[in-house]
Design a protein around this motif. Structure first.
Motif, PDB file in Angstrom:
ATOM      1  N   TYR A  74     -36.995  16.180 -19.714  1.00  0.00           N
ATOM      2  CA  TYR A  74     -38.359  16.656 -19.509  1.00  0.00           C
ATOM      3  C   TYR A  74     -38.520  18.029 -20.140  1.00  0.00           C
ATOM      4  O   TYR A  74     -37.617  18.873 -20.064  1.00  0.00           O
ATOM      5  N   LYS A  75     -39.673  18.246 -20.754  1.00  0.00           N
ATOM      6  CA  LYS A  75     -39.901  19.471 -21.516  1.00  0.00           C
ATOM      7  C   LYS A  75     -39.963  20.722 -20.646  1.00  0.00           C
ATOM      8  O   LYS A  75     -39.848  21.835 -21.157  1.00  0.00           O
ATOM      9  N   ASN A  76     -40.155  20.567 -19.324  1.00  0.00           N
ATOM     10  CA  ASN A  76     -40.164  21.738 -18.447  1.00  0.00           C
ATOM     11  C   ASN A  76     -38.779  22.020 -17.858  1.00  0.00           C
ATOM     12  O   ASN A  76     -38.634  22.775 -16.909  1.00  0.00           O
ATOM     13  N   MET A  77     -37.734  21.426 -18.452  1.00  0.00           N
ATOM     14  CA  MET A  77     -36.358  21.705 -18.063  1.00  0.00           C
ATOM     15  C   MET A  77     -35.935  23.022 -18.704  1.00  0.00           C
ATOM     16  O   MET A  77     -36.007  23.188 -19.917  1.00  0.00           O
ATOM     17  N   ASN A  78     -35.480  23.974 -17.890  1.00  0.00           N
ATOM     18  CA  ASN A  78     -35.052  25.267 -18.397  1.00  0.00           C
ATOM     19  C   ASN A  78     -33.541  25.295 -18.637  1.00  0.00           C
ATOM     20  O   ASN A  78     -33.084  25.726 -19.691  1.00  0.00           O
ATOM     21  N   GLN A  79     -32.763  24.846 -17.651  1.00  0.00           N
ATOM     22  CA  GLN A  79     -31.313  24.786 -17.786  1.00  0.00           C
ATOM     23  C   GLN A  79     -30.758  23.769 -16.797  1.00  0.00           C
ATOM     24  O   GLN A  79     -31.443  23.362 -15.857  1.00  0.00           O
ATOM     25  N   MET A  80     -29.524  23.362 -16.996  1.00  0.00           N
ATOM     26  CA  MET A  80     -28.906  22.415 -16.072  1.00  0.00           C
ATOM     27  C   MET A  80     -27.375  22.523 -16.165  1.00  0.00           C
ATOM     28  O   MET A  80     -26.832  23.011 -17.162  1.00  0.00           O
ATOM     29  N   TRP A  81     -26.712  22.066 -15.100  1.00  0.00           N
ATOM     30  CA  TRP A  81     -25.258  22.046 -15.099  1.00  0.00           C
ATOM     31  C   TRP A  81     -24.756  20.840 -14.314  1.00  0.00           C
ATOM     32  O   TRP A  81     -25.498  20.225 -13.540  1.00  0.00           O
ATOM     33  N   ARG A  82     -23.498  20.501 -14.555  1.00  0.00           N
ATOM     34  CA  ARG A  82     -22.889  19.359 -13.864  1.00  0.00           C
ATOM     35  C   ARG A  82     -21.415  19.659 -13.593  1.00  0.00           C
ATOM     36  O   ARG A  82     -20.733  20.272 -14.420  1.00  0.00           O
ATOM     37  N   LEU A  83     -20.950  19.211 -12.425  1.00  0.00           N
ATOM     38  CA  LEU A  83     -19.540  19.331 -12.059  1.00  0.00           C
ATOM     39  C   LEU A  83     -19.063  17.965 -11.568  1.00  0.00           C
ATOM     40  O   LEU A  83     -19.703  17.362 -10.699  1.00  0.00           O
ATOM     41  N   THR A  84     -17.941  17.479 -12.143  1.00  0.00           N
ATOM     42  CA  THR A  84     -17.487  16.127 -11.833  1.00  0.00           C
ATOM     43  C   THR A  84     -15.978  16.082 -11.635  1.00  0.00           C
ATOM     44  O   THR A  84     -15.211  16.003 -12.608  1.00  0.00           O
ATOM     45  N   PRO A  85     -15.495  16.129 -10.414  1.00  0.00           N
ATOM     46  CA  PRO A  85     -14.076  15.867 -10.153  1.00  0.00           C
ATOM     47  C   PRO A  85     -13.854  14.366  -9.912  1.00  0.00           C
ATOM     48  O   PRO A  85     -14.743  13.672  -9.405  1.00  0.00           O
ATOM     49  N   ALA A  86     -12.668  13.883 -10.289  1.00  0.00           N
ATOM     50  CA  ALA A  86     -12.372  12.463 -10.109  1.00  0.00           C
ATOM     51  C   ALA A  86     -10.877  12.269  -9.879  1.00  0.00           C
ATOM     52  O   ALA A  86     -10.047  13.050 -10.354  1.00  0.00           O
ATOM     53  N   VAL A  87     -10.554  11.193  -9.170  1.00  0.00           N
ATOM     54  CA  VAL A  87      -9.174  10.756  -8.984  1.00  0.00           C
ATOM     55  C   VAL A  87      -9.069   9.341  -9.534  1.00  0.00           C
ATOM     56  O   VAL A  87      -9.877   8.465  -9.191  1.00  0.00           O
ATOM     57  N   ILE A  88      -8.071   9.129 -10.407  1.00  0.00           N
ATOM     58  CA  ILE A  88      -7.906   7.843 -11.081  1.00  0.00           C
ATOM     59  C   ILE A  88      -6.515   7.299 -10.764  1.00  0.00           C
ATOM     60  O   ILE A  88      -5.511   8.022 -10.881  1.00  0.00           O
ATOM     61  N   TYR A  89      -6.447   6.020 -10.405  1.00  0.00           N
ATOM     62  CA  TYR A  89      -5.161   5.372 -10.125  1.00  0.00           C
ATOM     63  C   TYR A  89      -4.996   4.210 -11.096  1.00  0.00           C
ATOM     64  O   TYR A  89      -5.808   3.281 -11.124  1.00  0.00           O
ATOM     65  N   ASN A  90      -3.953   4.281 -11.936  1.00  0.00           N
ATOM     66  CA  ASN A  90      -3.678   3.253 -12.936  1.00  0.00           C
ATOM     67  C   ASN A  90      -2.537   2.365 -12.474  1.00  0.00           C
ATOM     68  O   ASN A  90      -1.424   2.836 -12.231  1.00  0.00           O
ATOM     69  N   LEU A  91      -2.811   1.091 -12.375  1.00  0.00           N
ATOM     70  CA  LEU A  91      -1.823   0.101 -11.963  1.00  0.00           C
ATOM     71  C   LEU A  91      -1.691  -0.911 -13.105  1.00  0.00           C
ATOM     72  O   LEU A  91      -2.285  -1.991 -13.073  1.00  0.00           O
ATOM     73  N   GLY A  92      -0.967  -0.520 -14.150  1.00  0.00           N
ATOM     74  CA  GLY A  92      -0.887  -1.370 -15.331  1.00  0.00           C
ATOM     75  C   GLY A  92      -2.248  -1.468 -16.008  1.00  0.00           C
ATOM     76  O   GLY A  92      -2.846  -0.452 -16.366  1.00  0.00           O
ATOM     77  N   LYS A  93      -2.743  -2.667 -16.156  1.00  0.00           N
ATOM     78  CA  LYS A  93      -4.042  -2.883 -16.788  1.00  0.00           C
ATOM     79  C   LYS A  93      -5.206  -2.774 -15.804  1.00  0.00           C
ATOM     80  O   LYS A  93      -6.363  -2.921 -16.177  1.00  0.00           O
ATOM     81  N   VAL A  94      -4.889  -2.516 -14.554  1.00  0.00           N
ATOM     82  CA  VAL A  94      -5.912  -2.366 -13.513  1.00  0.00           C
ATOM     83  C   VAL A  94      -6.088  -0.885 -13.197  1.00  0.00           C
ATOM     84  O   VAL A  94      -5.100  -0.159 -13.031  1.00  0.00           O
ATOM     85  N   THR A  95      -7.347  -0.444 -13.115  1.00  0.00           N
ATOM     86  CA  THR A  95      -7.649   0.962 -12.840  1.00  0.00           C
ATOM     87  C   THR A  95      -8.684   1.062 -11.729  1.00  0.00           C
ATOM     88  O   THR A  95      -9.686   0.334 -11.727  1.00  0.00           O
TER      89      THR A  95
END
Length: 421
Positions: free
Chosen positions: A356-377
């Motif tokens: 949207y043109k009335n957007m002045n600034q923005m930020w994002r924070l994204t923590p994640a935990v990933i568990y890999n079990l061979g071909k399954v995630t």
């Protein structure tokens, strides 16, 4: 007759020699079944099934005692981002190594959260390589969008970095073991410029000029770096009408706006740790999903219009550690600087369809935990996106909202289950 046979043999000899040098191509299928389970606290601008989240809607009741109507919880889950592709390699002819890729998923066809996903093309290109040269022709990732953060979210960090797959023809020249150059001519299809008639590829079509990219690549040990420049020249209107489309009696006009964007990318990996960083300073940039656009600055006596691009800075950083059990942290920031000079009207700002043109600034924070079990995630990810919206004041002539600034946030909790093959 003998002479005729000799002549035919002479003509066929190069073809036979080339055929003798051919090798058989090898096909490798790949893909995955991927399910997302997503909960949001605030409705916002997003892609199909609301999985591809850009930013929360502005609060129309900001500054009043009324509640934010978009502050409502929503939940969904689906497998529509499942993917299927094939890589072709091993084919060589006359010293040229030829390859190809075609890739599709089921992302299209859903309106809002309703419908049945249909198969759609993601990538389809061929490659040729010989000595220090390599070429790519077809639909592929935009050179400024190819390197992505290690998030599990479908938006892969957008709109904090370029996101676009597009028709292109590119060439790479290896200068040394560590250095190479990339040049590309790029067209628009799914990811398009904004304009008087909305988002459309017509503006580049009438401009008759591809988008151009030139970049330098560095790869040494665990380090990868890129710097590049991108130039786009389009014609927002072909005729002297409000939306630029043909109308009876309308005269042709020569509207044009040319924009340039600069970007840098760096990646370092060692053992179980990796860090990635990308930043871009863009004029407009809405054609690769950035928070930008352009505005009318002047109406000329010959019926043509002059334009000014908005300027925006978009950056992200992601960190990852681990192998079987991984921790990931993503942070992004976008700043809208408006135009460099005054514009005619805030009603004549053509901005990204995903912002949207009335957007002045923005930020994002994204923590994640990933568990890999061979071909399954399995992955559990939290995404906090906050946007500062505002209003255009009487003295705001630079396409930047500076009055009644206020923040709106969305909290997203997402579980991903994926089987790759």
């Amino acid at each position: 007759m003998k002479r005729l046979n000799l002549a035919i043999a002479a003509l066929l000899l190069p073809v036979l020699a080339m055929s003798a040098q051919e090798s058989k191509p090898q096909l490798k299928w790949y893909g995955f079944i991927r399910n997302y389970f997503t909960y949001d606290t605030h409705e916002g601008k997003s892609g199909t099934e609301d999985f591809f989240y850009y930013l929360p809607y502005d609060n129309p009741n900001s500054g009043t005692s009324e509640a934010d109507p978009y502050q409502v919880g929503t939940f969904r889950f689906a497998a529509l981002t499942s993917r299927l592709g094939v890589d072709v390699s091993g084919y060589e002819i006359s010293g040229w190594k030829a390859g190809a890729k075609i890739e599709a998923d089921f992302y299209s066809g859903v309106s809002g959260v309703t419908g049945t996903a249909t198969f759609r093309l993601r990538q389809a290109y061929m490659t040729l390589a010989k000595n220090d040269w390599s070429f790519k022709i077809g639909q592929a990732w935009h050179p400024m969008a190819a390197d992505m953060p290690d998030v599990t979210s479908l938006n892969t960090g957008a709109p904090f970095g370029p996101f676009s797959r597009t028709p292109l023809a590119s060439a790479d020249l290896r200068l040394s073991d560590a250095l190479s150059l990339t040049a590309a001519g790029i067209w628009q299809m799914q990811y398009t410029s904004a304009g008087p008639a909305g988002a459309s590829a017509n503006y580049i079509k009438y401009g008759c000029t591809p988008e151009f990219y030139l970049g330098l690549n560095v790869k040494e040990g665990g380090f990868v770096g890129r710097i590049g420049a991108n130039v786009l020249s389009i014609r927002p209107r072909a005729y002297n009408t409000a939306n630029g489309a043909y109308a009876a009696g309308a005269e042709r006009v020569n509207d044009r706006i040319t924009t340039a964007s600069l970007f840098a990318y760096a990646q370092y990996s060692k053992d179980l740790f990796s860090v990635k960083f990308k930043t871009i300073l863009a004029q407009a940039g809405e054609h690769f999903n950035l928070n930008g656009g352009y505005a009318v600055s002047k109406m000329n006596t010959d019926g043509s219009w002059d334009y000014l691009p908005t300027r925006n800075s978009s950056s992200w950083i992601s960190l990852k550690y681990g192998k079987k059990l991984q921790g990931v942290l993503f942070a992004g920031y976008v700043k809208n600087f408006g135009t460099a000079e005054d514009i005619l009207s805030h009603d004549m700002i053509y901005f990204s369809k995903n912002s949207y043109k009335n957007m002045n600034q923005m930020w994002r924070l994204t923590p994640a935990v990933i568990y890999n079990l061979g071909k399954v995630t399995f992955a559990l990810e939290y995404e906090l996106t906050s946007v500062e919206y505002g209003k255009f004041g009487a003295n705001d002539k630079r396409a930047l909202a500076t009055e009644d600034l206020h923040w709106v946030s969305n909290n997203r909790l997402q579980l991903m289950a994926k089987y790759a093959f």
